[in-house]
Structures are given as structure tokens and as C-alpha cells.
Design a protein around this motif. Sequence first.
Motif, PDB file in Angstrom:
ATOM      1  N   LYS A 199       0.832  -1.198   0.000  1.00 25.66           N
ATOM      2  CA  LYS A 199       0.000   0.000   0.000  1.00 25.66           C
ATOM      3  C   LYS A 199       0.869   1.250   0.000  1.00 25.66           C
ATOM      4  N   GLU A 200       0.386   2.249  -0.718  1.00 26.65           N
ATOM      5  CA  GLU A 200       1.038   3.564  -0.747  1.00 26.65           C
ATOM      6  C   GLU A 200       1.202   4.055   0.690  1.00 26.65           C
ATOM      7  N   GLY A 201       2.369   4.571   1.001  1.00 27.65           N
ATOM      8  CA  GLY A 201       2.609   5.119   2.330  1.00 27.65           C
ATOM      9  C   GLY A 201       3.166   4.117   3.327  1.00 27.65           C
ATOM     10  N   THR A 202       3.295   2.848   2.946  1.00 24.11           N
ATOM     11  CA  THR A 202       3.919   1.883   3.855  1.00 24.11           C
ATOM     12  C   THR A 202       5.401   2.222   3.921  1.00 24.11           C
ATOM     13  N   PRO A 203       5.902   2.548   5.114  1.00 23.29           N
ATOM     14  CA  PRO A 203       7.306   2.965   5.227  1.00 23.29           C
ATOM     15  C   PRO A 203       8.266   1.844   4.813  1.00 23.29           C
ATOM     16  N   PRO A 204       9.372   2.189   4.138  1.00 20.74           N
ATOM     17  CA  PRO A 204      10.343   1.176   3.707  1.00 20.74           C
ATOM     18  C   PRO A 204      10.857   0.306   4.849  1.00 20.74           C
ATOM     19  N   ASP A 236      10.704  -3.728   5.073  1.00 24.93           N
ATOM     20  CA  ASP A 236      11.873  -4.554   5.390  1.00 24.93           C
ATOM     21  C   ASP A 236      11.580  -5.521   6.531  1.00 24.93           C
ATOM     22  N   GLN A 237      10.889  -5.046   7.568  1.00 20.96           N
ATOM     23  CA  GLN A 237      10.552  -5.913   8.708  1.00 20.96           C
ATOM     24  C   GLN A 237       9.579  -7.018   8.292  1.00 20.96           C
ATOM     25  N   LEU A 238       8.621  -6.673   7.452  1.00 25.03           N
ATOM     26  CA  LEU A 238       7.676  -7.678   6.972  1.00 25.03           C
ATOM     27  C   LEU A 238       8.400  -8.738   6.137  1.00 25.03           C
ATOM     28  N   ILE A 239       9.335  -8.322   5.308  1.00 26.50           N
ATOM     29  CA  ILE A 239      10.085  -9.274   4.494  1.00 26.50           C
ATOM     30  C   ILE A 239      10.925 -10.186   5.387  1.00 26.50           C
ATOM     31  N   LYS A 240      11.542  -9.638   6.417  1.00 26.12           N
ATOM     32  CA  LYS A 240      12.310 -10.464   7.354  1.00 26.12           C
ATOM     33  C   LYS A 240      11.404 -11.477   8.050  1.00 26.12           C
ATOM     34  N   GLY A 241      10.190 -11.050   8.407  1.00 27.95           N
ATOM     35  CA  GLY A 241       9.229 -11.971   9.014  1.00 27.95           C
ATOM     36  C   GLY A 241       8.831 -13.082   8.064  1.00 27.95           C
ATOM     37  N   PHE A 242       8.645 -12.736   6.788  1.00 27.89           N
ATOM     38  CA  PHE A 242       8.308 -13.727   5.767  1.00 27.89           C
ATOM     39  C   PHE A 242       9.457 -14.729   5.630  1.00 27.89           C
ATOM     40  N   ALA A 243      10.677 -14.221   5.522  1.00 29.74           N
ATOM     41  CA  ALA A 243      11.845 -15.084   5.382  1.00 29.74           C
ATOM     42  C   ALA A 243      12.006 -16.010   6.581  1.00 29.74           C
ATOM     43  N   ASN A 244      11.648 -15.542   7.761  1.00 29.13           N
ATOM     44  CA  ASN A 244      11.802 -16.351   8.971  1.00 29.13           C
ATOM     45  C   ASN A 244      10.851 -17.545   8.997  1.00 29.13           C
ATOM     46  N   LEU A 245       9.808 -17.528   8.180  1.00 23.04           N
ATOM     47  CA  LEU A 245       8.885 -18.670   8.151  1.00 23.04           C
ATOM     48  C   LEU A 245       9.593 -19.956   7.755  1.00 23.04           C
TER      49      LEU A 245
END
Length: 109
Positions: A17-22, A26-35
Motif C-alpha cells: 500500500k502507498e505510504g507503507t514505510p520502507p 523490510d521488517q515484513l520481508i524479514k518476518g516472511f523469510a523467517n517462516l
Amino acid sequence: MEEQQGVLTHVLLAKFKEGTPPDQIDQLIKGFANLVNLTEPMKSFHWGKDLSIENLHQGFTHVFESSFESAEGLAEYIAHPAHIEFANLFLPHLEKFVVIDYKPTIVRI
């Protein structure tokens, strides 16, 4: 052509979504990778941002790819509490997404 045995690839194309801070992305991607560490059926995880020069991405900015040994492993992952908890955090930040699951096919010439 032969279907690669024992591998199922799970691909998620996403637009945040527009406005989601970088830093939040990054934190969401790290959480995804941790799965991959939390769910045994998930064998690998890769991600990247769209770099296409053709501009055919239809607004999707990120690709996430994970692999599983079987459709049953993917189903186990989808139902896993760690995946459900993460999805509940991740999905609200997406403007749109599409998921494709496939078995890679090797072409021998």
C-alpha cells in the motif's frame, strides 16, 4: 519436458500500500523469510523487487518465492499457526497480490 519430482513452487506477487514505510516493508520481508525456520514444510525462500525494463508488472513491486516438497507440504504450511499469524500481519499492508503454485518443468532439448 519432464515435471520436476518432489518440488512445488509457491509464488506471491505483491504491491504494498502507498505510504507503507520502507523500514516496515523490510521488517515484513524479514518476518516472511523467517517462516522457513518456523515451518518445516517450507524448504526455501527467495524474494526480490521488480526490475523489469518492459514495464509489464501491472503495479506489482515485489515477488516472494518459496518451495515445498509436495502439495501436502504446502497445505501444512498454509494451515501452520506461524503462517496464519504472519499472514494476518502481512496482508493488511498489501494493496493487491496474486498467488501461483506450480511444479517446475524441465525442458530437455
